[in-house]
Scaffold this motif. Structure first.
Motif, PDB file in Angstrom:
ATOM      1  N   PHE A 120       0.871  -1.198  -0.049  1.00  0.00           N
ATOM      2  CA  PHE A 120       0.007  -0.054   0.073  1.00  0.00           C
ATOM      3  C   PHE A 120       0.835   1.311  -0.056  1.00  0.00           C
ATOM      4  O   PHE A 120       0.686   2.247  -0.726  1.00  0.00           O
ATOM      5  N   LEU A 121       2.034   1.221   0.692  1.00  0.00           N
ATOM      6  CA  LEU A 121       2.791   2.477   0.976  1.00  0.00           C
ATOM      7  C   LEU A 121       3.353   3.017  -0.308  1.00  0.00           C
ATOM      8  O   LEU A 121       3.259   4.040  -0.831  1.00  0.00           O
ATOM      9  N   LEU A 144      -8.836   6.805  -9.843  1.00  0.00           N
ATOM     10  CA  LEU A 144      -9.281   5.434 -10.167  1.00  0.00           C
ATOM     11  C   LEU A 144      -8.393   4.242  -9.524  1.00  0.00           C
ATOM     12  O   LEU A 144      -8.897   3.356  -8.951  1.00  0.00           O
ATOM     13  N   LEU A 145      -7.095   4.688  -9.421  1.00  0.00           N
ATOM     14  CA  LEU A 145      -6.208   3.785  -8.837  1.00  0.00           C
ATOM     15  C   LEU A 145      -6.418   3.757  -7.366  1.00  0.00           C
ATOM     16  O   LEU A 145      -6.273   2.675  -6.705  1.00  0.00           O
ATOM     17  N   TRP A 146      -6.876   4.757  -6.816  1.00  0.00           N
ATOM     18  CA  TRP A 146      -7.069   4.932  -5.300  1.00  0.00           C
ATOM     19  C   TRP A 146      -8.123   3.882  -4.931  1.00  0.00           C
ATOM     20  O   TRP A 146      -8.059   3.074  -3.917  1.00  0.00           O
ATOM     21  N   LEU A 147      -9.374   4.089  -5.903  1.00  0.00           N
ATOM     22  CA  LEU A 147     -10.330   3.076  -5.725  1.00  0.00           C
ATOM     23  C   LEU A 147      -9.974   1.708  -5.915  1.00  0.00           C
ATOM     24  O   LEU A 147     -10.473   0.939  -5.115  1.00  0.00           O
ATOM     25  N   VAL A 148      -9.291   1.217  -6.753  1.00  0.00           N
ATOM     26  CA  VAL A 148      -8.998  -0.123  -7.076  1.00  0.00           C
ATOM     27  C   VAL A 148      -7.979  -0.591  -5.991  1.00  0.00           C
ATOM     28  O   VAL A 148      -8.308  -1.652  -5.425  1.00  0.00           O
ATOM     29  N   VAL A 149      -7.065   0.144  -5.446  1.00  0.00           N
ATOM     30  CA  VAL A 149      -6.226  -0.346  -4.385  1.00  0.00           C
ATOM     31  C   VAL A 149      -7.079  -0.358  -3.269  1.00  0.00           C
ATOM     32  O   VAL A 149      -6.724  -1.601  -2.445  1.00  0.00           O
TER      33      VAL A 149
END
Length: 207
Positions: A120-121, A144-149
């Motif tokens: 995550f970091l 979008l990447l925030w949501l996917v992660v």
């Protein structure tokens, strides 16, 4: 022939004199040299006992300053033992939150798996860099990447929690397992090389 009878008082006096002479001639504790430090009326202590007593007196703090210094030294040595235990996994000196077979199994369960949360970091740093760039398309990709992660981490954590709960129930039965799931999930959020206590199993190895 006539036997001469001795007076009764003479017999008792003679016997008393004989007992007194025997007592004076036999060695007693009072004839032994007495340690000048030994209390009166008590035998001289052995050398080992005297040395242990002197050692305990020498190490006993006599002032408040010495007592505080001793406490700081004990606390420093305890922290050093704890630090070494976190690196080696020695159960004797681990913090209370890491002690016990249940916590050890939870650590090994996490360390033996591939966890999305441990990355995550670095992923967060990458996404933040994208979001700083003043390009609308890149900012949309970052969002979008925030949501996917976040979704992947939540799903992976749920799967890990269910599997760990089942494994703990099979391994430890009715033993107290309180807090083990949260402990394992918090460990899964840390990068493997930064985890304390250090991982004791390899990836793919049975915990």
């Amino acid at each position: 022939m006539r036997v001469k009878r001795l007076p009764l008082g003479f017999v008792f006096r003679s016997r008393a004199k004989e007992e007194k002479a025997a007592t004076a001639g036999s060695p007693t504790d009072s004839s032994q040299p007495r340690d000048p430090q030994a209390p009166k009326g008590r035998p001289t202590p052995k050398r080992s006992q005297a040395q242990s007593q002197r050692r305990s007196v020498a190490h006993t703090p006599t002032t408040r300053k010495e007592a505080a210094k001793r406490q700081r030294e004990d606390r420093r040595s305890a922290l050093e033992r704890q630090r070494q235990a976190l690196a080696s996994g020695d159960e004797r000196y681990l913090p209370a939150r890491d002690k016990g077979p249940v916590r050890k199994f939870a650590r090994n369960f996490v360390d033996s798996r591939f966890n999305i949360a441990e990355y995550f970091l670095p992923m967060a740093v990458f996404i933040l860099v994208l979001s700083v760039i003043q390009v609308p398309s890149l900012q949309n990709i970052a969002l979008l990447l925030w949501l996917v992660v976040i979704v992947l981490i939540v799903l992976d954590s749920i799967v890990s929690a269910v599997r760990l709960k089942k494994a703990l129930r099979e391994r430890f039965g009715d033993e107290n397992k309180r807090g083990a799931i949260a402990y394992a999930l918090m460990r899964s959020l840390q990068m493997r090389r930064l985890r304390l206590p250090k991982p004791q199993v390899k990836r793919g190895e049975r915990p």
